[in-house]
Design a protein around this motif. Structure first.
Motif, PDB file in Angstrom:
ATOM      1  N   VAL A 136      50.362 -44.682   3.118  1.00  0.00           N
ATOM      2  CA  VAL A 136      49.885 -45.814   2.318  1.00  0.00           C
ATOM      3  C   VAL A 136      50.599 -47.098   2.758  1.00  0.00           C
ATOM      4  O   VAL A 136      49.974 -48.147   2.927  1.00  0.00           O
ATOM      5  CB  VAL A 136      50.120 -45.561   0.805  1.00  0.00           C
ATOM      6  CG1 VAL A 136      49.759 -46.785  -0.021  1.00  0.00           C
ATOM      7  CG2 VAL A 136      49.299 -44.366   0.331  1.00  0.00           C
ATOM      8  N   GLY A 137      51.913 -46.997   2.980  1.00  0.00           N
ATOM      9  CA  GLY A 137      52.677 -48.168   3.395  1.00  0.00           C
ATOM     10  C   GLY A 137      52.206 -48.730   4.725  1.00  0.00           C
ATOM     11  O   GLY A 137      52.023 -49.939   4.875  1.00  0.00           O
ATOM     12  N   VAL A 167      49.241 -48.175   6.270  1.00  0.00           N
ATOM     13  CA  VAL A 167      47.878 -48.721   6.171  1.00  0.00           C
ATOM     14  C   VAL A 167      47.949 -50.085   5.468  1.00  0.00           C
ATOM     15  O   VAL A 167      47.243 -51.030   5.851  1.00  0.00           O
ATOM     16  CB  VAL A 167      46.929 -47.751   5.414  1.00  0.00           C
ATOM     17  CG1 VAL A 167      45.602 -48.416   5.106  1.00  0.00           C
ATOM     18  CG2 VAL A 167      46.671 -46.509   6.255  1.00  0.00           C
ATOM     19  N   GLY A 168      48.837 -50.190   4.476  1.00  0.00           N
ATOM     20  CA  GLY A 168      49.035 -51.478   3.799  1.00  0.00           C
ATOM     21  C   GLY A 168      49.481 -52.554   4.783  1.00  0.00           C
ATOM     22  O   GLY A 168      48.971 -53.679   4.760  1.00  0.00           O
ATOM     23  N   SER A 169      50.430 -52.208   5.670  1.00  0.00           N
ATOM     24  CA  SER A 169      50.877 -53.184   6.680  1.00  0.00           C
ATOM     25  C   SER A 169      49.717 -53.595   7.574  1.00  0.00           C
ATOM     26  O   SER A 169      49.550 -54.779   7.889  1.00  0.00           O
ATOM     27  CB  SER A 169      51.959 -52.582   7.587  1.00  0.00           C
ATOM     28  OG  SER A 169      52.983 -52.050   6.834  1.00  0.00           O
ATOM     29  N   PHE A 214      47.447 -55.856   5.728  1.00  0.00           N
ATOM     30  CA  PHE A 214      48.107 -57.160   5.591  1.00  0.00           C
ATOM     31  C   PHE A 214      47.890 -57.974   6.868  1.00  0.00           C
ATOM     32  O   PHE A 214      47.555 -59.156   6.817  1.00  0.00           O
ATOM     33  CB  PHE A 214      49.602 -56.931   5.352  1.00  0.00           C
ATOM     34  CG  PHE A 214      50.403 -58.188   5.137  1.00  0.00           C
ATOM     35  CD1 PHE A 214      50.672 -58.625   3.853  1.00  0.00           C
ATOM     36  CD2 PHE A 214      50.888 -58.926   6.208  1.00  0.00           C
ATOM     37  CE1 PHE A 214      51.419 -59.787   3.648  1.00  0.00           C
ATOM     38  CE2 PHE A 214      51.620 -60.080   6.003  1.00  0.00           C
ATOM     39  CZ  PHE A 214      51.892 -60.510   4.723  1.00  0.00           C
ATOM     40  N   VAL A 262      47.288 -51.087  -5.430  1.00  0.00           N
ATOM     41  CA  VAL A 262      48.751 -51.054  -5.227  1.00  0.00           C
ATOM     42  C   VAL A 262      49.131 -51.833  -3.965  1.00  0.00           C
ATOM     43  O   VAL A 262      50.013 -52.705  -3.983  1.00  0.00           O
ATOM     44  CB  VAL A 262      49.254 -49.587  -5.121  1.00  0.00           C
ATOM     45  CG1 VAL A 262      50.731 -49.548  -4.785  1.00  0.00           C
ATOM     46  CG2 VAL A 262      48.986 -48.844  -6.415  1.00  0.00           C
ATOM     47  N   VAL A 263      48.407 -51.531  -2.881  1.00  0.00           N
ATOM     48  CA  VAL A 263      48.693 -52.186  -1.604  1.00  0.00           C
ATOM     49  C   VAL A 263      48.442 -53.699  -1.713  1.00  0.00           C
ATOM     50  O   VAL A 263      49.232 -54.514  -1.224  1.00  0.00           O
ATOM     51  CB  VAL A 263      47.805 -51.538  -0.506  1.00  0.00           C
ATOM     52  CG1 VAL A 263      47.705 -52.415   0.703  1.00  0.00           C
ATOM     53  CG2 VAL A 263      48.356 -50.167  -0.128  1.00  0.00           C
ATOM     54  N   ILE A 286      51.246 -55.542  -3.513  1.00  0.00           N
ATOM     55  CA  ILE A 286      52.430 -55.737  -2.668  1.00  0.00           C
ATOM     56  C   ILE A 286      52.163 -56.838  -1.638  1.00  0.00           C
ATOM     57  O   ILE A 286      52.988 -57.739  -1.432  1.00  0.00           O
ATOM     58  CB  ILE A 286      52.819 -54.424  -1.958  1.00  0.00           C
ATOM     59  CG1 ILE A 286      53.203 -53.372  -3.001  1.00  0.00           C
ATOM     60  CG2 ILE A 286      53.950 -54.648  -0.973  1.00  0.00           C
ATOM     61  CD1 ILE A 286      53.245 -51.953  -2.468  1.00  0.00           C
ATOM     62  N   ALA A 287      50.975 -56.756  -1.012  1.00  0.00           N
ATOM     63  CA  ALA A 287      50.633 -57.765   0.003  1.00  0.00           C
ATOM     64  C   ALA A 287      50.639 -59.160  -0.622  1.00  0.00           C
ATOM     65  O   ALA A 287      51.154 -60.116  -0.028  1.00  0.00           O
ATOM     66  CB  ALA A 287      49.266 -57.461   0.605  1.00  0.00           C
TER      67      ALA A 287
END
Lengths: 260, 248
Positions: free
Chosen positions: B71-72, B74-76, B79, B114-115, B118-119
């Motif tokens: 998840v982290g 893919v989030g990056s 972003f 969630v992602v 954070i982004a």
């Protein structure tokens, strides 16, 4: 690729604000921001902006960087100011000729627009100052201390860390696309960006697998433990009390003065 | 305000948005724009969706410790994709995709919230896009509206029998437009300044964003479809981790 500068590159400079406990900075920053957005007059946000600006100059933030940071909100503020000046109010202040018509500027709208502008500047000033004197890991540590959800923090730290790793891969892939004239014309640009996005996601998934294996090898059990934060030093405690006192005093004095 | 004034402020407002290309970042509501009660209102609306995402994340983590890095990362990636400049032919400037539509069809809508949260926090703090007091409003427009609309459209179209390429295109397109509509709603509801002005304010903000957002939505749809096609063709197996752990 127009990826911008992360403000926390300035956090590696040593200064008095940088040395403060991150919990103090996060609490004071949030209180200041929420006081600014709850203000009804222009004076309090303008004062907060002045203090933030002084702080930014004292810690040596480059003026070009500050201007760059404030450009986007100032554009928005200018437009909203114009909108309020002509749309809102009932007391005509003056009128301007525009394409054979007269645009009436309203007094209440101008005041409202000024208030909005001061709020944006005040809030933005605090936010830029906070992020320029507090490294990201300290912000995450402070959030953990304030009981932010563990899973959220875990993903946030992972995201922050790997943005820079994946950014390098993306920049390399984009440079290769440019060399092959991948950005000549809208159709080719879009095609290249689509492929680049796919490449970035696939690389991130493959990196996640490798990272997970490396983390398992180091005993990862689903969460990264944070070390305990030390108790606030007397200096930090005084700074917290003094800053909150000044903010509350200014808020009461200016908001009371505006409506008193 | 008389009729002539209405026409002129409308013209002024639309032209100002068109002639200030920096405002194409305006899908993020800047710090300080929303008054306190509206800032808190959007926080309260966003929190249940964020909670849903955290519950989903916990379930995934219980079934596989790989979930957090996946998840982290893919989030990056999302972003970075959301920072890529897309040329807008109508407005003559570059803008940025929202990215939450693509995230939603890859990792699911609740994890996408969630992602996105954070982004948006990272963008507010370190890039000065958005704000801390407006974080709730931005999470609601980009994270919640963008993700759930995208996932709903994608799921529905695939169920009905459309190809996944068309479904991914519509997911990207509608997630962008949903974000744009909800942002306009958030701005106009907070800034209309009194009875009767909400309608004109909402329409003027919608129209002001239109030269950038209408073409951007179409381009984001294309980008979303192409990126999804690429992932599907190369390493679709890696997305299996997001299938575990129950509901969205």
């Amino acid at each position: 690729m127009t990826f911008e500068l992360f403000s926390d590159i300035f956090t590696f400079r040593d200064n008095a604000l940088r040395r403060l406990d991150p919990r103090v900075k996060v609490v004071v920053g949030l209180v200041a921001i929420f006081a600014v957005v709850s203000s009804q007059g222009v004076l309090f946000p303008a004062l907060v902006f002045s203090l933030a600006l002084m702080g930014m100059l004292l810690v040596g933030l480059p003026v070009a960087f500050m201007l760059g940071r404030f450009l986007a909100p100032l554009g928005t503020v200018l437009i909203l100011f114009l909108l309020h000046a002509v749309l809102y109010g009932w007391t005509p202040l003056f009128s301007l000729p525009l394409f054979g018509q007269r645009v009436v500027i309203m007094q209440e709208g101008v005041l409202r627009g000024m208030h909005l502008a001061c709020r944006v500047l005040g809030g933005f000033g605090i936010m830029v100052l906070l992020s320029s004197v507090t490294p990201s890991h300290q912000i995450f540590h402070a959030l953990a201390y304030f009981k932010a959800p563990k899973g959220w923090l875990e993903v946030a730290m992972m995201m922050y860390r790997y943005i820079f790793v994946i950014l390098e891969s993306a920049a390399d892939a984009m440079a290769a696309q440019r060399v092959r004239l991948g950005y000549c014309g809208l159709k080719r640009s879009l095609n290249s960006l689509g492929v680049l996005s796919g490449v970035v996601i696939v690389k991130s998934l493959e990196q996640a697998q490798r990272t997970h294996e490396a983390m398992l090898a180091r005993g990862y059990k689903g969460h990264t433990p944070f070390g305990p934060m030390p108790a606030l030093s007397p200096k930090d405690g005084w700074t917290l009390g003094l800053s909150l006192g000044v903010l509350i005093g200014l808020y009461l004095a200016t908001e009371g003065w505006v409506f008193g | 305000m008389n009729g002539k004034n209405k026409l002129l402020w409308f013209f002024l407002f639309v032209s100002a948005f068109v002639f200030f290309p920096r405002v194409s970042f305006a899908m993020h509501i800047s710090e300080g724009i929303l008054p306190l009660k509206w800032a808190l209102f959007w926080f309260v609306l966003a929190v249940p969706f964020l909670y849903l995402g955290l519950v989903r994340l916990r379930r995934l983590t219980e079934s596989s410790s790989q979930a957090i890095p996946m998840v982290g990362l893919v989030g990056s990636a999302v972003f970075i994709i959301s920072c890529m400049p897309i040329p807008i032919p109508v407005a003559g400037s570059c803008s940025h995709p929202v990215g939450s539509g693509l995230a939603a069809i890859i990792i699911g809508p609740s994890l996408s919230v969630v992602v996105s949260s954070i982004a948006l926090l990272l963008q507010a703090l370190f890039l000065a896009h958005g704000g801390l007091s407006t974080l709730g409003a931005n999470i609601f427009s980009m994270g919640v509206a963008g993700s759930f609309v995208a996932y709903g459209v994608f799921w529905l179209m695939v169920r009905v029998g459309f190809g996944w390429m068309a479904a991914a295109f519509m997911a990207g397109l509608l997630s962008d437009w949903a974000t744009y509509a909800v942002t306009s709603l958030e701005l106009s509801s907070a800034l209309h300044g009194g009875s009767g002005a909400f309608g004109p304010m909402f329409v003027s903000i919608l129209l002001a964003f239109a030269p950038t957002q209408v073409p951007l939505g179409i381009l984001e749809g294309v980008l979303c479809a192409m990126a999804y096609a690429f992932v599907r063709a190369r390493r679709f197996d890696l997305l299996g981790v997001f299938e575990k752990g129950g509901a969205t």
